[in-house]
Enzyme design. Structure first.
Site, PDB file in Angstrom:
ATOM      1  N   ARG A  64      15.530  22.900 -55.933  1.00 37.76           N
ATOM      2  CA  ARG A  64      14.891  23.051 -57.246  1.00 37.76           C
ATOM      3  C   ARG A  64      14.439  24.502 -57.395  1.00 37.76           C
ATOM      4  O   ARG A  64      13.446  24.810 -58.026  1.00 37.76           O
ATOM      5  CB  ARG A  64      13.695  22.089 -57.391  1.00 37.76           C
ATOM      6  CG  ARG A  64      14.024  20.645 -57.073  1.00 37.76           C
ATOM      7  CD  ARG A  64      15.113  20.036 -57.975  1.00 37.76           C
ATOM      8  NE  ARG A  64      15.473  18.699 -57.547  1.00 37.76           N
ATOM      9  CZ  ARG A  64      16.528  18.411 -56.775  1.00 37.76           C
ATOM     10  NH1 ARG A  64      17.340  19.372 -56.349  1.00 37.76           N
ATOM     11  NH2 ARG A  64      16.771  17.162 -56.428  1.00 37.76           N
TER      12      ARG A  64
ATOM     13  N   ASP B  66      13.654  15.920 -52.310  1.00 34.56           N
ATOM     14  CA  ASP B  66      14.764  16.311 -53.180  1.00 34.56           C
ATOM     15  C   ASP B  66      16.034  16.507 -52.356  1.00 34.56           C
ATOM     16  O   ASP B  66      17.109  16.015 -52.694  1.00 34.56           O
ATOM     17  CB  ASP B  66      14.430  17.608 -53.925  1.00 34.56           C
ATOM     18  CG  ASP B  66      13.166  17.475 -54.769  1.00 34.56           C
ATOM     19  OD1 ASP B  66      12.907  16.367 -55.259  1.00 34.56           O
ATOM     20  OD2 ASP B  66      12.445  18.474 -54.918  1.00 34.56           O
TER      21      ASP B  66
ATOM     22  N   TRP C 169       7.215   9.258 -54.850  1.00 37.24           N
ATOM     23  CA  TRP C 169       8.282   9.997 -55.547  1.00 37.24           C
ATOM     24  C   TRP C 169       7.761  10.635 -56.831  1.00 37.24           C
ATOM     25  O   TRP C 169       8.179  11.738 -57.215  1.00 37.24           O
ATOM     26  CB  TRP C 169       9.444   9.033 -55.862  1.00 37.24           C
ATOM     27  CG  TRP C 169      10.393   9.623 -56.839  1.00 37.24           C
ATOM     28  CD1 TRP C 169      11.428  10.476 -56.574  1.00 37.24           C
ATOM     29  CD2 TRP C 169      10.365   9.462 -58.269  1.00 37.24           C
ATOM     30  NE1 TRP C 169      12.054  10.842 -57.739  1.00 37.24           N
ATOM     31  CE2 TRP C 169      11.420  10.234 -58.804  1.00 37.24           C
ATOM     32  CE3 TRP C 169       9.556   8.743 -59.151  1.00 37.24           C
ATOM     33  CZ2 TRP C 169      11.687  10.295 -60.163  1.00 37.24           C
ATOM     34  CZ3 TRP C 169       9.824   8.811 -60.506  1.00 37.24           C
ATOM     35  CH2 TRP C 169      10.877   9.577 -60.998  1.00 37.24           C
TER      36      TRP C 169
ATOM     37  N   ASP D  96       5.541  12.761 -58.687  1.00 39.11           N
ATOM     38  CA  ASP D  96       4.624  13.863 -58.374  1.00 39.11           C
ATOM     39  C   ASP D  96       3.293  13.743 -59.095  1.00 39.11           C
ATOM     40  O   ASP D  96       2.335  14.428 -58.743  1.00 39.11           O
ATOM     41  CB  ASP D  96       5.252  15.190 -58.827  1.00 39.11           C
ATOM     42  CG  ASP D  96       6.236  15.731 -57.805  1.00 39.11           C
ATOM     43  OD1 ASP D  96       6.070  15.444 -56.624  1.00 39.11           O
ATOM     44  OD2 ASP D  96       7.168  16.449 -58.220  1.00 39.11           O
TER      45      ASP D  96
ATOM     46  N   LYS E 293       7.901  13.928 -69.766  1.00 40.18           N
ATOM     47  CA  LYS E 293       8.010  13.949 -68.301  1.00 40.18           C
ATOM     48  C   LYS E 293       7.571  12.607 -67.706  1.00 40.18           C
ATOM     49  O   LYS E 293       7.944  11.546 -68.180  1.00 40.18           O
ATOM     50  CB  LYS E 293       7.191  15.105 -67.727  1.00 40.18           C
ATOM     51  CG  LYS E 293       7.708  16.483 -68.078  1.00 40.18           C
ATOM     52  CD  LYS E 293       8.561  17.095 -66.998  1.00 40.18           C
ATOM     53  CE  LYS E 293       7.772  17.693 -65.881  1.00 40.18           C
ATOM     54  NZ  LYS E 293       8.671  18.321 -64.895  1.00 40.18           N
TER      55      LYS E 293
ATOM     56  N   HIS F  51      16.350  10.657 -63.506  1.00 42.09           N
ATOM     57  CA  HIS F  51      16.499  10.360 -62.080  1.00 42.09           C
ATOM     58  C   HIS F  51      16.221   8.877 -61.838  1.00 42.09           C
ATOM     59  O   HIS F  51      17.011   8.173 -61.199  1.00 42.09           O
ATOM     60  CB  HIS F  51      15.503  11.256 -61.338  1.00 42.09           C
ATOM     61  CG  HIS F  51      15.528  11.176 -59.846  1.00 42.09           C
ATOM     62  ND1 HIS F  51      14.855  12.082 -59.066  1.00 42.09           N
ATOM     63  CD2 HIS F  51      16.102  10.318 -58.993  1.00 42.09           C
ATOM     64  CE1 HIS F  51      15.033  11.781 -57.788  1.00 42.09           C
ATOM     65  NE2 HIS F  51      15.780  10.712 -57.718  1.00 42.09           N
TER      66      HIS F  51
ATOM     67  N   GLN G 109      16.620  16.513 -66.082  1.00 41.48           N
ATOM     68  CA  GLN G 109      15.565  15.772 -65.381  1.00 41.48           C
ATOM     69  C   GLN G 109      15.026  14.643 -66.252  1.00 41.48           C
ATOM     70  O   GLN G 109      14.800  13.548 -65.773  1.00 41.48           O
ATOM     71  CB  GLN G 109      14.421  16.721 -64.996  1.00 41.48           C
ATOM     72  CG  GLN G 109      13.365  16.071 -64.142  1.00 41.48           C
ATOM     73  CD  GLN G 109      12.077  16.884 -64.103  1.00 41.48           C
ATOM     74  OE1 GLN G 109      11.496  17.222 -65.148  1.00 41.48           O
ATOM     75  NE2 GLN G 109      11.636  17.219 -62.910  1.00 41.48           N
TER      76      GLN G 109
HETATM   77  O1  IFM Z   1      10.291  13.281 -57.278  1.00 42.71           O
HETATM   78  C1  IFM Z   1       9.934  14.404 -58.035  1.00 42.71           C
HETATM   79  C2  IFM Z   1      10.743  15.570 -57.525  1.00 42.71           C
HETATM   80  O2  IFM Z   1      10.488  15.819 -56.183  1.00 42.71           O
HETATM   81  C3  IFM Z   1      10.477  16.816 -58.326  1.00 42.71           C
HETATM   82  N1  IFM Z   1      10.685  16.567 -59.717  1.00 42.71           N
HETATM   83  C4  IFM Z   1       9.948  15.444 -60.280  1.00 42.71           C
HETATM   84  C5  IFM Z   1      10.186  14.166 -59.499  1.00 42.71           C
HETATM   85  C6  IFM Z   1       9.335  13.040 -60.069  1.00 42.71           C
HETATM   86  O3  IFM Z   1       7.991  13.392 -60.125  1.00 42.71           O
END
Ligand code: IFM
Length: 799
Positions: free
Chosen positions: A349, A366, A488, A490, A633, A641, A687
């Site tokens: 990232r 990740d 997972w 954040d 988000k 994801h 994302q």
């Molecule tokens: O799981 C995280 C990842 O490590 C970084 N981007 C956001 C995701 C979800 O919060």
């Protein structure tokens, strides 16, 4: 509105309009020297690290967008009119009496900018030759008119003052005064006095003589001007500036005379190091720029190097190619989606137009997930990365949140405090290790001894057992896994008192997978221990059933998050998909949980992460997602994801119609005709997409470096199409839309090229009725390795 199309034969995305809603970018180069380039030639370059090896400067999120970049201006010396080889920065009108016609071809490892204006055709190709620490901007200029022309070309790039992008962009009281750039004998040489290794680079041109130059940005542009109208280009000559301090640039001016129909080829080259001396930073040494240019900057060599890049990518893509009734799925899986998985694997990232370099290094979770999608294509690199990851695990079983490959020192890294661990990080290891073992069939990997990050060493299997122990030992009052600094997600902090269902299900999954791996080595004590621990954990996990779905977790004060009675955050996506994927949920609950997801979270653009989004704090849980407005988000956004896990979960339930519906909802290519809705590249996963609660519903953000790439690749190839490696052989267990008649997958498996042909005469979603390998019937859904030859055909009939 449509801005381009997939050219699958050329493995290119072709933009027919450059005025896309946001920057549509591409990656260049390798982990040694990489670059990002937008459809308007905006972008930047970096040596080994996006954060600490910045070569070309980028002002992120700037206005105008896409600046600076790799710009080449063309000036008609007859009347002084000028434009650029890419539409921006000059931005010549796309319509009108003298329109600027642009075509941009983003390819794998290169981008080509074609323009037609005033009877001059240009084709500028930007790329990094394989294994080199320099990049070419190869420009072909053709006179398509009927009269002779004199055209001046001016390059323009802003050279970063410092390796560190933060020093360069933010610590101006220092970085503005360290830079020096000079010109000599065709080469610009920029260096600065960094505290560590000198950051040096060179820039030159071949194919025409240098007429004038500038290395001082402000003298090239002129006061109160921008890259749209540099004074040097307007005037027709650079000022010959050699900068000491302030800001460096690379502008070399050449002039070409073109008879009607004539083409001239001019190559600008930017590289790390010095024009005339060998340069090194202690680990990497590069040749003098003049030597590299003499060898590489000829038209013939450029063609050879581009062919080598194309062939390298063809090699990476060949191990998995599909042919389905959905051409958009095919374009994505066969080319762009696969390419994206390699970019996330390469750069984690760390570097994109959004990841500006601050997150330098490999995010633990990740990277563990990124490995899943490239292991069939580059198994050795995947194994090397997995080894590195295992050495980022601490002896007590948790993992460092971030590994910095350039400085990582196993055995000497600090042990984090408990509250600083993420509860999921090390729990991804069983998935990555299983992916490698299933792909290669080589269980001896489990016996490899690797050091821990802080102290001691163990076999890979030992590392995995330690990861499980860590989570088992750090459970809360209800027997569920403590959430610690994050799972997972954040943005949810359950801490050392609260408990996470995500990590609990991930632990259950790990116990199952490690048990299976241990059985390959006949480590019966580990197999029995995993089974026993799993059985105990399941009893506690089942208490997290809320009636129609699983809760998200339990706060430090004992209150559940994600229950039907809550007014905010009533239902979350993650626990429900992982209850299914981990095998914890029994079939009835699994279906019910996923039906609840469909009812409460699914939308035309994908599945929201939670609903309703949060607006108020909750006692005993750190909800840092509150910083995001509802629908953005992690706060109720469509987190792509996690959408991939819904595809996996539905496919595991055999509900192919719904798995496919979910897949299509966030499939980038689906938005090609409706680009103004999704806005970002239709060839790249992002994302997240803003969720239903946002006024920006449907707009996607953060393309390229996201776990969406890896997991969606796994979801579509291994679960929807259902072709999955196992130690015993190739499993074929599709879960497809009932409308499909069938599909084909060409898969390299342990050195053999195998074709899988699936037919669906009864139009079912799942269920293997017959499987044959080269005509030999096989029981079940696994084509055994012992029957697979190079060229084998596995025929599968659903029903
Ligand atoms: O799981 C995280 C990842 O490590 C970084 N981007 C956001 C995701 C979800 O919060």
């Amino acid at each position: 509105m449509r801005y381009g199309y997939f050219d699958d034969d050329a493995c290119e995305y072709v933009l027919t309009r450059p005025d896309t809603p946001r920057s549509w970018s591409n990656y260049l180069g390798s982990r040694l020297y990489g670059g990002i380039v937008t459809q308007n030639a905006g972008g930047f370059s970096f040596f080994r690290s996006g954060g600490t090896g910045r070569l070309l400067r980028m002002r992120f999120n700037g206005v105008p967008q896409d600046e600076p970049g790799r710009f080449v201006y063309l000036r008609d010396d007859a009347d002084g009119a000028f434009w650029s080889a890419s539409w921006q920065p000059v931005g010549t009108p796309l319509e009108g009496p003298e329109p600027y016609v642009a075509r941009v071809r983003h390819g794998l490892g290169y981008s080509v900018f074609e323009s037609d204006h005033r009877d001059i055709h240009t084709e500028m190709t930007t790329f990094v030759p394989q294994g080199q620490a320099f990049e070419h901007w190869s420009v072909e200029v053709t006179n398509t008119g009927t009269t002779p022309r004199t055209i001046s070309l001016f390059s323009y790039a802003e050279l970063a003052n410092e390796w560190s992008h933060q020093q360069d962009l933010l610590n101006l009281q220092y970085s503005q005064y360290v830079v020096r750039a000079s010109y000599s004998d065709g080469f610009i040489h920029r260096l600065n006095s960094t505290r560590d290794v000198f950051s040096e680079c060179w820039f030159t041109v071949t194919g025409a003589d240098v007429v004038s130059f500038d290395t001082d940005r402000d003298l090239f542009l002129g006061p109160y001007r921008t890259p749209r109208d540099p004074v040097a280009v307007e005037r027709g000559t650079c000022s010959g500036s050699e900068t000491v301090g302030d800001n460096a640039c690379a502008s070399l001016h050449v002039r070409v005379e073109l008879a009607p129909g004539e083409t001239r080829h001019v190559v600008y080259t930017l590289g790390v190091g010095s024009p005339d001396a060998e340069w090194g930073d202690g680990t990497v040494t590069v040749r003098p720029g003049r030597d590299s240019v003499a060898e590489f900057a000829t038209p013939e060599r450029i063609a050879t190097e581009l062919a080598a890049i194309r062939s390298e990518w063809a090699g990476h893509l060949a191990p998995l190619q599909v042919s389905t009734p959905d051409p958009q799925l095919d374009s994505m899986v066969n080319v762009w989606h696969a390419y994206q998985t390699h970019m996330t694997f390469n750069w984690s990232r760390g570097v994109s137009l959004i990841e500006t370099g601050g997150r330098d290094g490999l995010g633990y979770r990740d990277t563990a997930q990124d490995i899943l999608s490239v292991v069939h294509s580059i198994p050795e690199a995947a194994r090397e990365r997995l080894d590195l990851l295992l050495t980022g695990q601490t002896a007590e079983g948790g993992a460092l949140p971030l590994i910095k490959p350039l400085t990582h020192t196993p055995g000497k890294e600090p042990t984090p405090a408990l509250e600083d661990y993420r509860s999921d990080d090390a729990l991804w290891l069983p998935l990555s290790v299983a992916a490698l073992v299933d792909e290669t069939g080589d269980a001896t990997y489990l016996d490899t001894v690797l050091p821990y990050a802080d102290a001691g060493e163990d076999t890979v299997l030992g590392h995995l057992v330690q990861a499980l122990r860590f989570s088992l030992e750090h459970r809360g009052a209800h027997g569920l896994v403590q959430g610690l600094d994050a799972d997972w997600n954040d943005c949810i902090q359950f801490g050392t008192e609260g408990e996470s269902m995500f990590s609990t299900f991930l632990l259950a999954n790990g116990l199952r997978q490690v048990g299976e791996l241990a059985s390959l080595l006949e480590r019966t004590e580990v197999v029995a221990w995993c089974a026993e621990q799993l059985a105990l954990l399941l009893e506690d996990a089942e208490k997290a059933w809320d009636g129609d779905w699983y809760i998200r977790g339990i706060s430090a004060v004992g209150a559940p998050l994600g229950t039907a009675t809550a007014d905010e955050g009533r239902i979350y996506l993650e626990p429900n998909v992982w209850a299914v994927i981990s095998g914890v949920a029994n079939p009835g609950r699994a279906r019910q949980a996923m039906d609840s997801v469909h009812e409460h979270l699914a939308s035309e653009h994908g599945i929201a992460l939670c609903d309703p989004p949060h607006t108020k704090p909750i006692e005993g849980i750190g909800l840092s997602l509150l910083v995001f407005p509802p629908g953005h988000k992690e706060n109720g956004g469509i987190f792509c994801h996690a959408n991939s896990w819904a595809v996996v979960a539905e496919a595991m339930l055999g509900r192919g119609d719904r798995a496919y519906e979910y897949y299509r909802a966030y499939l980038p290519a689906r938005y090609e005709d409706d680009a103004e809705t999704r806005q970002v590249e239709p060839y790249v996963y992002s994302q997240f997409t803003h969720g239903p609660a946002s006024p920006r519903f449907g707009q996607s953000r953060n393309p390229w470096l996201t776990g969406t790439a890896s997991w969606t690749y796994v979801a579509v190839t291994q679960h929807l199409l259902g072709v999955r490696p196992t130690v015993a052989g190739l499993r074929v267990d599709p879960s497809i839309p009932s409308a499909w008649d069938g599909f084909e997958v060409r898969r390299r498996f342990r050195g053999r090229d195998v074709t899988v042909r699936v037919t669906n005469p009864d139009h079912v979603c799942s269920g293997v009725a017959r499987l044959t390998v080269d005509g030999t019937p096989v029981e079940g859904d696994v084509a055994p390795e012992c029957l697979l030859q190079d060229g084998s055909v596995v025929d599968v009939v659903l029903g």
